[in-house]
Design a protein around this motif. Structure first.
Motif, mmCIF file in Angstrom:
data_model
loop_
_atom_site.group_PDB
_atom_site.id
_atom_site.type_symbol
_atom_site.label_atom_id
_atom_site.label_comp_id
_atom_site.label_asym_id
_atom_site.label_seq_id
_atom_site.Cartn_x
_atom_site.Cartn_y
_atom_site.Cartn_z
ATOM 1 N N SER A 304 -10.005 14.302 1.623
ATOM 2 C CA SER A 304 -9.787 13.552 2.861
ATOM 3 C C SER A 304 -8.474 12.782 2.881
ATOM 4 C CB SER A 304 -10.946 12.580 3.112
ATOM 5 O OG SER A 304 -11.044 11.646 2.048
ATOM 6 N N ASN A 305 -7.836 12.612 1.712
ATOM 7 C CA ASN A 305 -6.544 11.918 1.689
ATOM 8 C C ASN A 305 -5.394 12.863 2.017
ATOM 9 O OD1 ASN A 305 -6.807 13.372 -0.670
ATOM 10 N ND2 ASN A 305 -5.645 11.908 -1.900
ATOM 11 N N SER A 306 -5.695 14.137 2.234
ATOM 12 C CA SER A 306 -4.657 15.110 2.594
ATOM 13 C C SER A 306 -4.641 15.326 4.099
ATOM 14 C CB SER A 306 -4.907 16.453 1.900
ATOM 15 O OG SER A 306 -4.070 17.465 2.454
ATOM 16 N N TYR A 338 -1.502 9.636 9.598
ATOM 17 C CA TYR A 338 -0.665 10.019 10.733
ATOM 18 C C TYR A 338 0.051 8.826 11.373
ATOM 19 C CZ TYR A 338 -3.604 14.152 10.310
ATOM 20 O OH TYR A 338 -4.260 15.252 9.811
ATOM 21 N N THR A 339 -0.443 7.627 11.081
ATOM 22 C CA THR A 339 0.120 6.436 11.701
ATOM 23 C C THR A 339 1.607 6.296 11.379
ATOM 24 O OG1 THR A 339 -2.021 5.334 11.510
ATOM 25 C CG2 THR A 339 -0.110 3.943 11.931
ATOM 26 N N VAL A 343 6.378 13.335 11.821
ATOM 27 C CA VAL A 343 6.255 14.735 11.403
ATOM 28 C C VAL A 343 4.799 15.197 11.492
ATOM 29 C CG1 VAL A 343 6.433 16.295 9.423
ATOM 30 C CG2 VAL A 343 8.331 14.775 9.978
ATOM 31 N N LEU A 344 3.877 14.380 10.981
ATOM 32 C CA LEU A 344 2.457 14.733 11.045
ATOM 33 C C LEU A 344 1.936 14.677 12.479
ATOM 34 C CD1 LEU A 344 1.080 12.884 7.881
ATOM 35 C CD2 LEU A 344 1.480 15.345 8.170
ATOM 36 N N LEU A 345 2.391 13.694 13.247
ATOM 37 C CA LEU A 345 1.953 13.583 14.638
ATOM 38 C C LEU A 345 2.388 14.804 15.449
ATOM 39 C CD1 LEU A 345 2.686 9.801 15.326
ATOM 40 C CD2 LEU A 345 0.426 10.888 15.267
ATOM 41 N N LYS A 346 3.565 15.326 15.162
ATOM 42 C CA LYS A 346 4.019 16.512 15.881
ATOM 43 C C LYS A 346 3.169 17.723 15.522
ATOM 44 C CE LYS A 346 8.214 17.286 17.053
ATOM 45 N NZ LYS A 346 9.663 17.534 17.144
#
Length: 577
Positions: A304-306, A338-339, A343-346
């Protein structure tokens, strides 16, 4: 309303191209792809501050968002990389600065070269790839212990538990450290180091996914570890992952390069599934949504940390079981990674778009916009997103605002790259949805240029500015051309993208050569061990009233392998993945 719009424009203008004082440590390892390079000068172009890589190729330097780092070494091409808001680790690969090579004839030898060994990697289990090249156990100076992919059970949970099971002969855990018996330094309690896909770690890499391991080997004598230096006096445990160590399967056919004929040798979707991480295989093996939920909860204990595991899980429940609610619950309950990570949000926005969840994509793109108001890509993303949710006036306003900021000198005018794409998008919006954008009495006064292209338009975007890859376009005659997005082949383009703040390109396919087109991709990495996401938006019948589009998202993690991405079945057909 006008006052609010004015304040919003002022807020955006005040932040455009004012790279915040976001000082942080940038670290990494400089190599030539096989071995680390020492004494590479890493400098901040803006202030002249510089450091040199150590004997292991490692460096650490302080830089701000927007700074440009240069990597300089005699005989190698200088690398320049602009620091972004998410930049923390940069592991650049330097290449020789050679203008022309004389023809060289090499006599055959019974000794296997590194190239020969590399070609045999996928078919021989006694070959391991290290940070300093391939080692063939049959020809090595000492005995090498291996664990192969098929011998790794997910029950171990993590790499430390796997070691503790005794599967690696001579390796033991003492006081939380990993030691190799028989190596002289064990008496001095020097723990082993880990070589994961060519990167050296002194701590146990607990983040390695057991389902993504191709091969593990133990190097337990001085002859095999001497290149690592004193750091490896306790031995080395080498881990090759499926994603990072797929060796080439044969010698490059030079005739193929001259004639550029495609040989149907790209890895297909079934081949990609074979290289999925173990957790993904487990999820997709579920026979019901109920068992899938149970499996997810079990996997979440260790994964879950990934954020990439969470993205895979969100896509799985949304697309396989039509349970967008479960997919959204996964992201909502584990949103911390994601906060403030654009890059992750995209990547998340891409998945929402592929799934047709345009409102969620729009909300996520807004978060990226707030993080990156100085990126031209932010305006393009928001304009497209507003159009997807039917807010054509807001979409047109974003295009107009971007043009206004350019006219006022707040954003640099780009005519060669993103500029042409933005112009095409805005013109297409006005041509097809003018009635929704402009008041009836003013429509005749609005000039809309005639669309200069009709056919299939494919727009590619990638979430990480450090992503390096190659796109292979194969025409119906099975001849191909390759678009290369790498520092080695197109450093000027990447620098331009960083300067203007965009990650997109387009390919126009007209009807002059009818038939099936293919698009393949080869992922080269992103200077870290994380995957990158590639989004392809296919517009059929572009520029006509019959225009329609579809979005495909591709998670790039398997490196150096040409993989099937899209099939375009004529202008009236569909794209498949």
């Amino acid at each position: 309303m006008k006052k609010n719009m004015f304040l919003l424009v002022c807020a955006i203008v005040s932040s455009v191209f004012v790279w915040g004082q976001d000082e942080r440590m940038i670290s990494g390892t400089v190599s030539d792809g096989n071995s680390p390079i020492s004494n590479v000068q890493i400098a901040v172009l803006e202030n002249g501050e510089s450091v040199f890589s150590n004997t292991d190729g490692k460096y650490t330097i302080v830089a701000d968002t927007g700074d440009v780092l240069t990597y300089t070494y005699m005989g190698m091409k200088t690398i320049t990389i602009r620091v972004e808001d998410v930049t923390r680790i940069l592991n650049p690969i330097m290449i020789l600065d050679v203008n022309e090579l004389d023809e060289v004839v090499v006599e055959s030898s019974k000794r296997l070269s590194q190239k020969n060994i590399e070609e045999q990697y996928t078919v021989r289990e006694n070959i391991i790839k290290t940070a300093y090249g391939y080692i063939d156990a049959e020809r090595s100076s000492g005995r090498i212990g291996f664990i192969q992919e098929d011998d790794i059970t997910f029950a171990a949970g993590n790499i430390l538990n796997l070691i503790a099971t005794g599967r690696l002969q001579g390796v033991q855990i003492i006081d939380g450290g990993v030691f190799i018996r028989g190596i002289s330094s064990i008496e001095n309690r020097r723990p082993a180091v880990f070589d994961v896909d060519g990167q050296i770690f002194t701590q146990i890499p607990m983040w390695v996914d057991l389902g993504n391991i191709k091969r593990i080997a133990v190097l337990n004598n001085l002859a095999m570890t001497t290149q690592y230096g004193t750091i490896a006096s306790g031995g080395v445990i080498v881990i090759n992952t499926l994603a990072g160590n797929i060796a080439k399967k044969g010698i490059v056919d030079q005739a193929k390069l001259r004639n550029n004929f495609y040989k149907d040798d790209a890895l297909d979707s079934e081949g990609r599934k074979n290289n999925w991480p173990a957790y993904k295989k487990q999820l997709y093996a579920s026979t019901s949504v109920e068992t899938a939920q149970i499996t997810f909860k079990e996997l979440a204990v260790t994964h879950s940390n990934s954020p990439y595991f969470l993205l895979d899980a969100q896509a799985y429940f949304t697309e396989e079981w039509d349970r967008a609610d479960l997919g959204e619950e996964i992201i909502a309950n584990h949103f911390t990674p994601y906060t403030e990570n654009s890059v992750l949000l995209k990547a998340l926005s891409y998945q929402y778009q592929e799934q047709g969840q345009y409102e969620k994509a729009n909300a996520t793109y807004k978060e990226v916009f707030l993080l990156r108001p100085n990126y031209a890509q932010s305006y393009l993303d928001m304009a497209r997103s507003y159009r997807e949710i039917g807010s054509t006036i807001k979409s047109a306003s974003l295009h107009a605002r971007y043009g206004y900021l350019q006219e006022q000198g707040f954003m640099e005018i780009d005519t060669a790259g993103l500029g042409s794409i933005m112009d095409r998008e805005f013109n297409n919006l006005l041509a097809l949805e003018k009635d929704a954008v402009v008041e009836k009495g003013k429509r005749n006064k609005l000039f809309v240029a005639k669309e200069d292209f009709e056919g299939t338009r494919v727009v590619f975007e990638w979430n990480d500015g450090e992503a390096e890859f190659e796109l292979q376009f194969v025409n119906p005659g099975k001849q191909y051309h390759t678009w290369k997005h790498s520092l080695a082949d197109n450093a000027a383009l990447i620098a331009r993208e960083k300067n203007f703040g965009y990650n997109t390109m387009e390919q126009l396919i007209d009807g002059s050569l009818p038939g099936n087109w293919r698009v393949n991709v080869t992922y080269l990495g992103n200077k870290s061990l994380t995957p990158s996401y590639l989004k392809a938006t296919v517009y059929h019948n572009y520029g006509t009233r019959a225009q329609r589009k579809e979005v495909k998202v591709f998670k790039m993690s398997l490196k150096n392998v040409n993989q099937e991405l899209l099939t375009l079945r004529s202008a009236m057909g569909v794209a498949s993945k």
